[in-house]
Motif scaffolding. Structure first.
Motif, PDB file in Angstrom:
ATOM      1  N   GLY A 181      41.007  17.013   1.376  1.00 47.86           N
ATOM      2  CA  GLY A 181      42.029  16.004   1.661  1.00 47.86           C
ATOM      3  C   GLY A 181      41.613  15.060   2.784  1.00 47.86           C
ATOM      4  N   MET A 182      42.480  14.107   3.072  1.00 46.41           N
ATOM      5  CA  MET A 182      42.225  13.166   4.159  1.00 46.41           C
ATOM      6  C   MET A 182      42.021  13.915   5.470  1.00 46.41           C
ATOM      7  SD  MET A 182      44.655   9.907   3.404  1.00 46.41           S
ATOM      8  CE  MET A 182      45.281   9.857   5.042  1.00 46.41           C
ATOM      9  N   MET A 183      41.085  13.448   6.278  1.00 44.79           N
ATOM     10  CA  MET A 183      40.735  14.044   7.571  1.00 44.79           C
ATOM     11  C   MET A 183      39.938  15.351   7.433  1.00 44.79           C
ATOM     12  SD  MET A 183      41.693  11.816   9.779  1.00 44.79           S
ATOM     13  CE  MET A 183      41.387  12.647  11.332  1.00 44.79           C
ATOM     14  N   ASP A 184      39.798  15.875   6.214  1.00 42.51           N
ATOM     15  CA  ASP A 184      38.908  17.019   6.004  1.00 42.51           C
ATOM     16  C   ASP A 184      37.489  16.509   6.238  1.00 42.51           C
ATOM     17  OD1 ASP A 184      37.051  18.814   4.600  1.00 42.51           O
ATOM     18  OD2 ASP A 184      38.821  19.714   3.689  1.00 42.51           O
ATOM     19  N   VAL A 234      53.239   3.766  -2.504  1.00 41.93           N
ATOM     20  CA  VAL A 234      52.476   4.049  -3.733  1.00 41.93           C
ATOM     21  C   VAL A 234      51.226   4.864  -3.397  1.00 41.93           C
ATOM     22  CG1 VAL A 234      51.215   3.059  -5.686  1.00 41.93           C
ATOM     23  CG2 VAL A 234      53.341   1.992  -4.912  1.00 41.93           C
ATOM     24  N   SER A 235      50.489   4.397  -2.381  1.00 45.82           N
ATOM     25  CA  SER A 235      49.278   5.116  -1.963  1.00 45.82           C
ATOM     26  C   SER A 235      49.611   6.526  -1.498  1.00 45.82           C
ATOM     27  CB  SER A 235      48.571   4.360  -0.828  1.00 45.82           C
ATOM     28  OG  SER A 235      48.025   3.155  -1.304  1.00 45.82           O
ATOM     29  N   ARG A 236      50.682   6.633  -0.718  1.00 50.19           N
ATOM     30  CA  ARG A 236      51.070   7.944  -0.182  1.00 50.19           C
ATOM     31  C   ARG A 236      51.390   8.917  -1.322  1.00 50.19           C
ATOM     32  NH1 ARG A 236      54.960   6.531   3.217  1.00 50.19           N
ATOM     33  NH2 ARG A 236      56.713   7.116   1.900  1.00 50.19           N
ATOM     34  N   THR A 237      52.154   8.443  -2.306  1.00 53.73           N
ATOM     35  CA  THR A 237      52.525   9.287  -3.456  1.00 53.73           C
ATOM     36  C   THR A 237      51.279   9.764  -4.199  1.00 53.73           C
ATOM     37  OG1 THR A 237      54.599   8.097  -3.689  1.00 53.73           O
ATOM     38  CG2 THR A 237      53.860   9.345  -5.612  1.00 53.73           C
ATOM     39  N   VAL A 240      48.146  10.100  -3.141  1.00 57.27           N
ATOM     40  CA  VAL A 240      47.346  11.034  -2.334  1.00 57.27           C
ATOM     41  C   VAL A 240      48.039  12.400  -2.243  1.00 57.27           C
ATOM     42  CG1 VAL A 240      46.441  11.474  -0.013  1.00 57.27           C
ATOM     43  CG2 VAL A 240      46.131   9.221  -1.061  1.00 57.27           C
ATOM     44  N   GLU A 241      49.354  12.375  -2.039  1.00 54.83           N
ATOM     45  CA  GLU A 241      50.108  13.643  -1.940  1.00 54.83           C
ATOM     46  C   GLU A 241      50.139  14.375  -3.286  1.00 54.83           C
ATOM     47  OE1 GLU A 241      53.900  12.448  -0.343  1.00 54.83           O
ATOM     48  OE2 GLU A 241      53.140  12.341   1.721  1.00 54.83           O
ATOM     49  N   THR A 242      50.239  13.615  -4.374  1.00 56.05           N
ATOM     50  CA  THR A 242      50.287  14.218  -5.714  1.00 56.05           C
ATOM     51  C   THR A 242      48.982  14.951  -6.029  1.00 56.05           C
ATOM     52  OG1 THR A 242      51.813  12.506  -6.464  1.00 56.05           O
ATOM     53  CG2 THR A 242      50.649  13.728  -8.181  1.00 56.05           C
ATOM     54  N   LEU A 243      47.863  14.359  -5.636  1.00 55.74           N
ATOM     55  CA  LEU A 243      46.568  15.020  -5.886  1.00 55.74           C
ATOM     56  C   LEU A 243      46.510  16.356  -5.136  1.00 55.74           C
ATOM     57  CD1 LEU A 243      43.683  14.975  -7.135  1.00 55.74           C
ATOM     58  CD2 LEU A 243      42.912  13.868  -5.026  1.00 55.74           C
ATOM     59  N   PRO A 277      40.949  12.497  -2.438  1.00 52.95           N
ATOM     60  CA  PRO A 277      41.456  11.128  -2.483  1.00 52.95           C
ATOM     61  C   PRO A 277      40.431  10.177  -1.875  1.00 52.95           C
ATOM     62  CG  PRO A 277      42.445  12.294  -0.635  1.00 52.95           C
ATOM     63  CD  PRO A 277      41.532  13.273  -1.322  1.00 52.95           C
ATOM     64  N   ASP A 278      40.347   8.950  -2.401  1.00 53.52           N
ATOM     65  CA  ASP A 278      39.443   7.948  -1.817  1.00 53.52           C
ATOM     66  C   ASP A 278      39.928   6.511  -2.030  1.00 53.52           C
ATOM     67  OD1 ASP A 278      38.811   7.789  -4.562  1.00 53.52           O
ATOM     68  OD2 ASP A 278      36.764   8.528  -4.336  1.00 53.52           O
ATOM     69  N   HIS A 279      40.448   6.196  -3.222  1.00 55.68           N
ATOM     70  CA  HIS A 279      40.849   4.814  -3.532  1.00 55.68           C
ATOM     71  C   HIS A 279      42.007   4.320  -2.665  1.00 55.68           C
ATOM     72  CE1 HIS A 279      38.305   5.443  -6.979  1.00 55.68           C
ATOM     73  NE2 HIS A 279      38.618   4.295  -7.537  1.00 55.68           N
ATOM     74  N   ASN A 280      42.997   5.188  -2.475  1.00 59.42           N
ATOM     75  CA  ASN A 280      44.221   4.795  -1.761  1.00 59.42           C
ATOM     76  C   ASN A 280      44.210   5.142  -0.275  1.00 59.42           C
ATOM     77  OD1 ASN A 280      45.296   5.587  -4.760  1.00 59.42           O
ATOM     78  ND2 ASN A 280      46.433   3.888  -3.907  1.00 59.42           N
TER      79      ASN A 280
END
Length: 464
Positions: free
Chosen positions: A98-101, A77-80, A82-85, A60-63
């Motif tokens: 993922g985020m924080m990786d 919207v952003s959360r959905t 990022v979680e969907t990916l 993820p990067d855009h949201n």
């Protein structure tokens, strides 16, 4: 007689449909959260698995918010997205940062810096700025979501072969002139449709003199001239950059790879469909004044007048200037701005932070400026701290945010308010691109830093 583009394209042809497209093999597919959900859904509905999952990398990067990434994303919207990916990558067995990786960041920054984007590859992503990876000596281009699904299912894509163009920049760049300025200069001359239908190879002394970061910036902006992609032949600068990176070949495989990469250059007698030349000495630090990246000028110049324009051109030009609150013929030097954004897949690399810090050092952020300094990845963030750039920037009153696309586009919390002016190192200045009603002036990290410490549009050469 082959161009660099021909050499890479031809070895990736699986089959040629007569009077139709080419079936092209793809070495690397990158997926982010915005353009992949429908592709995954399509695969699911057809009961398909990814054909070569080890060739696909997701992040993820855009949201992504650029603060508190260790907490759940507030915007639903952003959360959905990022979680969907994350769920899709897990279901289809794909590598996901993922985020924080520590490997997370903007996909077009992470690919090269991890050694995932290599010379001679074909690289695609559902994102127009995939052209960035062409700086490695690869054929890289953005694709649509249905094409993302095609690559997932078959590791191939149907593509019409583009025409080829070579843009040569002769001579050496002047003080304070960067790769971003080259790109904005070319667009000001060629317009945002000047390379439509072409794959561009950049050549010449000024291009060879660019660092890898500079080359990535230049190729990133190819799409803004209408090109399908941009590329630079790999050389010692490229090999030195790649060597030792995580996914780069090692040992004997490295020697073999470099031997092949050295063949990846246009032959001396290669014929391009179009050739264009510019002189490096004609380029000064650039800034945009309008609502597309081609509406740019040297920072010491004046906004053009409408003289000689057709009625249609004039109407469009005046609409753009009205949105920006500027007048034909005026200078932008000394104009007050509100925001400064350093980052994006265009200018979020370590070299960009070094450039910004070189002007911020020993100075203070202007009181009227809100500055967002956003590394393109966690690796860039770590480099900033290793080199002590964070200390220099903090002493000058700047804060470093967490990695992500940030204020490049209004898909996360970092939005420029309506009517406010932002000097931005990103790639697009369309109406509302950085937030509804926002006014964007595209520039290099040096020009952004000059505005950040003076509070007004400033020629960075006066501060170097």
């Amino acid at each position: 007689m082959n161009t660099l583009f021909d050499k890479i394209w031809d070895v990736h042809i699986v089959q040629q449909v007569s009077d139709g497209p080419t079936q092209l093999y793809i070495d690397r597919l990158y997926c982010h959260e915005v353009t992949s959900p429908q592709a995954f859904q399509g695969m699911r509905e057809r009961g398909l698995k990814c054909f070569r999952p080890d060739h696909i990398f997701c992040m993820p990067d855009h949201n992504t918010p650029t603060h508190d990434q260790d907490k759940p994303i507030e915007d639903p919207v952003s959360r959905t997205q990022v979680e969907t990916l994350a769920k899709n990558a897990a279901e289809f067995g794909l590598t996901h940062f993922g985020m924080m990786d520590p490997k997370n960041g903007i996909i077009h920054v992470v690919g090269p810096e991890r050694g995932l984007s290599l010379p001679g590859m074909t690289i695609v992503c559902g994102d127009s700025h995939t052209s960035t990876h062409g700086a490695m000596g690869a054929v890289a281009f953005g694709i649509g979501t249905s094409e993302v699904e095609m690559v997932m299912a078959s590791q191939c894509i149907l593509q019409t072969r583009p025409k080829t163009m070579r843009i040569t920049i002769d001579g050496k760049l002047g003080k304070g002139v960067t790769a971003k300025d080259i790109a904005l200069y070319m667009m000001s001359k060629m317009t945002t449709s000047g390379a439509t239908g072409y794959f561009v190879e950049y050549a010449g002394e000024a291009i060879r003199g660019l660092t890898m970061e500079g080359r990535l910036t230049l190729c990133n902006l190819s799409i803004e001239m209408g090109a399908r992609g941009g590329m630079i032949a790999p050389d010692e600068v490229t090999f030195e950059y790649i060597k030792g990176r995580e996914y780069a070949p090692k040992g004997e495989a490295w020697d073999k790879a470099v031997a092949y990469w050295k063949t990846l250059k246009s032959d001396d007698d290669a014929v391009f469909d179009k050739e264009i030349r510019y002189r490096a000495e004609d380029i000064e630090p650039m800034i945009t004044y309008g609502t597309n990246p081609g509406m740019g000028m040297g920072i010491t110049q004046h906004i053009p007048t409408t003289e000689g324009m057709s009625a249609v051109e004039k109407a469009s030009f005046e609409k753009s200037l009205k949105y920006m609150g500027f007048k034909p013929g005026e200078s932008l030097l000394g104009k007050k701005v509100d925001y400064v954004f350093l980052g994006a897949c265009t200018n979020g690399r370590i070299e960009d932070f070094r450039a910004f810090a070189s002007i911020a050092k020993g100075r203070k952020k202007a009181d009227n400026i809100t500055a967002w300094l956003v590394p393109g990845s966690w690796m860039v963030d770590a480099q900033i701290r290793q080199e002590g750039l964070d200390k220099i920037l903090e002493e000058a009153g700047f804060e470093i945010r967490q990695p992500g696309c940030s204020a490049c586009l209004a898909m996360n919390d970092d939005k420029i308010p309506a009517g406010k002016y932002a000097v931005s190192t990103s790639n697009r200045n369309f109406e509302g691109r950085q937030g509804p009603g926002s006014r964007t002036l595209l520039a290099s990290p040096l020009t952004a830093a000059a505005a950040a410490v003076t509070g007004v549009i400033t020629d960075p050469r006066t501060l170097l």
